[in-house]
Write a protein that holds these residues in place. Sequence first.
Motif, mmCIF file in Angstrom:
data_model
loop_
_atom_site.group_PDB
_atom_site.id
_atom_site.type_symbol
_atom_site.label_atom_id
_atom_site.label_comp_id
_atom_site.label_asym_id
_atom_site.label_seq_id
_atom_site.Cartn_x
_atom_site.Cartn_y
_atom_site.Cartn_z
ATOM 1 N N PHE A 12 18.717 37.785 47.211
ATOM 2 C CA PHE A 12 19.869 37.227 46.497
ATOM 3 C C PHE A 12 20.374 36.003 47.253
ATOM 4 N N LEU A 13 20.868 35.029 46.520
ATOM 5 C CA LEU A 13 21.536 33.914 47.177
ATOM 6 C C LEU A 13 22.803 34.431 47.853
ATOM 7 N N VAL A 14 23.082 33.919 49.041
ATOM 8 C CA VAL A 14 24.276 34.370 49.757
ATOM 9 C C VAL A 14 25.493 33.637 49.209
ATOM 10 N N LYS A 15 26.089 34.188 48.194
ATOM 11 C CA LYS A 15 27.336 33.643 47.662
ATOM 12 C C LYS A 15 28.057 34.756 46.902
ATOM 13 N N SER A 16 29.357 34.585 46.764
ATOM 14 C CA SER A 16 30.145 35.692 46.199
ATOM 15 C C SER A 16 29.735 36.019 44.762
ATOM 16 N N SER A 17 29.245 35.028 44.031
ATOM 17 C CA SER A 17 28.851 35.308 42.647
ATOM 18 C C SER A 17 27.578 36.152 42.565
ATOM 19 N N SER A 18 26.876 36.324 43.707
ATOM 20 C CA SER A 18 25.691 37.190 43.715
ATOM 21 C C SER A 18 26.045 38.667 43.834
ATOM 22 N N LEU A 19 27.284 38.962 44.210
ATOM 23 C CA LEU A 19 27.629 40.360 44.504
ATOM 24 C C LEU A 19 27.469 41.252 43.279
ATOM 25 N N ASN B 8 57.966 42.217 29.245
ATOM 26 C CA ASN B 8 58.913 43.127 28.618
ATOM 27 C C ASN B 8 60.161 43.171 29.486
ATOM 28 N N GLU B 9 61.184 42.478 29.064
ATOM 29 C CA GLU B 9 62.413 42.328 29.849
ATOM 30 C C GLU B 9 62.077 41.903 31.272
ATOM 31 N N ASN B 10 62.319 42.799 32.250
ATOM 32 C CA ASN B 10 62.072 42.353 33.621
ATOM 33 C C ASN B 10 60.761 42.883 34.193
ATOM 34 N N VAL B 11 59.884 43.327 33.304
ATOM 35 C CA VAL B 11 58.585 43.853 33.761
ATOM 36 C C VAL B 11 57.450 43.029 33.155
ATOM 37 N N SER B 12 56.553 42.595 34.014
ATOM 38 C CA SER B 12 55.330 41.942 33.525
ATOM 39 C C SER B 12 54.174 42.911 33.730
ATOM 40 N N THR B 13 53.463 43.205 32.666
ATOM 41 C CA THR B 13 52.299 44.087 32.786
ATOM 42 C C THR B 13 51.031 43.256 32.665
ATOM 43 N N VAL B 14 50.207 43.339 33.713
ATOM 44 C CA VAL B 14 48.946 42.589 33.729
ATOM 45 C C VAL B 14 47.822 43.577 33.438
ATOM 46 N N PHE B 15 47.102 43.331 32.377
ATOM 47 C CA PHE B 15 45.958 44.179 32.016
ATOM 48 C C PHE B 15 44.700 43.543 32.608
ATOM 49 N N LEU B 16 44.153 44.210 33.616
ATOM 50 C CA LEU B 16 42.928 43.718 34.249
ATOM 51 C C LEU B 16 41.736 44.427 33.620
ATOM 52 N N ASN B 17 40.579 43.820 33.739
ATOM 53 C CA ASN B 17 39.392 44.481 33.174
ATOM 54 C C ASN B 17 38.145 44.089 33.941
ATOM 55 N N GLY B 18 37.077 44.826 33.707
ATOM 56 C CA GLY B 18 35.789 44.488 34.315
ATOM 57 C C GLY B 18 35.660 44.975 35.746
ATOM 58 N N GLU B 19 35.058 44.158 36.579
ATOM 59 C CA GLU B 19 34.786 44.544 37.955
ATOM 60 C C GLU B 19 35.521 43.582 38.893
ATOM 61 N N ILE B 20 36.317 44.129 39.788
ATOM 62 C CA ILE B 20 37.104 43.286 40.696
ATOM 63 C C ILE B 20 36.458 43.304 42.070
ATOM 64 N N ASP B 21 35.848 42.193 42.409
ATOM 65 C CA ASP B 21 35.210 42.059 43.723
ATOM 66 C C ASP B 21 35.682 40.768 44.380
ATOM 67 N N MET B 22 35.024 40.395 45.462
ATOM 68 C CA MET B 22 35.405 39.193 46.215
ATOM 69 C C MET B 22 35.394 37.944 45.338
ATOM 70 N N ASP B 23 34.486 37.924 44.364
ATOM 71 C CA ASP B 23 34.332 36.758 43.509
ATOM 72 C C ASP B 23 35.485 36.622 42.512
ATOM 73 N N ILE B 24 36.139 37.726 42.233
ATOM 74 C CA ILE B 24 37.180 37.759 41.199
ATOM 75 C C ILE B 24 38.579 37.850 41.810
ATOM 76 N N ALA B 25 38.653 38.320 43.056
ATOM 77 C CA ALA B 25 39.958 38.649 43.655
ATOM 78 C C ALA B 25 40.933 37.470 43.628
ATOM 79 N N ASP B 26 40.444 36.263 43.887
ATOM 80 C CA ASP B 26 41.360 35.111 43.884
ATOM 81 C C ASP B 26 41.912 34.831 42.492
ATOM 82 N N ASP B 27 41.112 35.110 41.462
ATOM 83 C CA ASP B 27 41.610 34.932 40.086
ATOM 84 C C ASP B 27 42.771 35.892 39.830
ATOM 85 N N VAL B 28 42.636 37.117 40.356
ATOM 86 C CA VAL B 28 43.710 38.102 40.176
ATOM 87 C C VAL B 28 44.967 37.643 40.917
#
Lengths: 140, 94
Positions: A12-19, B8-28
Amino acid sequence: MTDLNHIEKKAFLVKSSSLKDVRTFCREVFEKLNIEQNLKDELVLAIAEAAQNIVKHAYKDKPDANEIMVVEISLVNKEMKIAFYDMGTPVDPKKVKHREIDNVKPGGLGTFFMQEIMDAVEFKDGKKPWINHLVLTKQL
Amino acid sequence: MKFKVIENENVSTVFLNGEIDMDIADDVREIVFPLIDSGKEVHLNLKDVQYMDSSGISVIIESNQRAREKNTKVELKEVSQPVEKVLAMARKFL
């Protein structure tokens, strides 16, 4: 679980999108081996954490290196071995440990998960051209 | 990954989906942190999250710390079974 001995590896390429691809590869192998779902989830997590550590730490100083890491899964006599090979910054095994339990901050959890799930987490000598060679072992 | 946020008034509900890994964590983080910074209570709905690793746990820890600094809170809602298993392992750190 199958009684057959089995070995598969993939680069795998070493990058986060490969995980995600690493996880998909592992799930496919474990599917062939008829590993039950709970154990499969745990093994995928341990593998994903190890691969993440390679991306995050071994290639910290060269994020655009376009290099590869190899993941090898073997099951021999009911012993699962998952080997990782990379050519990143050499890892000092003495410095690889999870953080203290009362230390509530992000980071260091990946190593904890690996140690919780697997029987052994060991760095071996990397055979050329590889620099780092991590082996996760679990008796099934 | 696409996120849905319901206010909803003073509550924000974030619906996440899929797989949360290092590649996605910053988006969250980019979605959740501004909501916390606005002082709102934030609910993270995890019913459609099929996988989460230590990167996702880190986001939860950071969100909780950030919320405390802003005198608000973050709650996890409808945690999926796969995520619950990871949380159970990480619980001693949370």
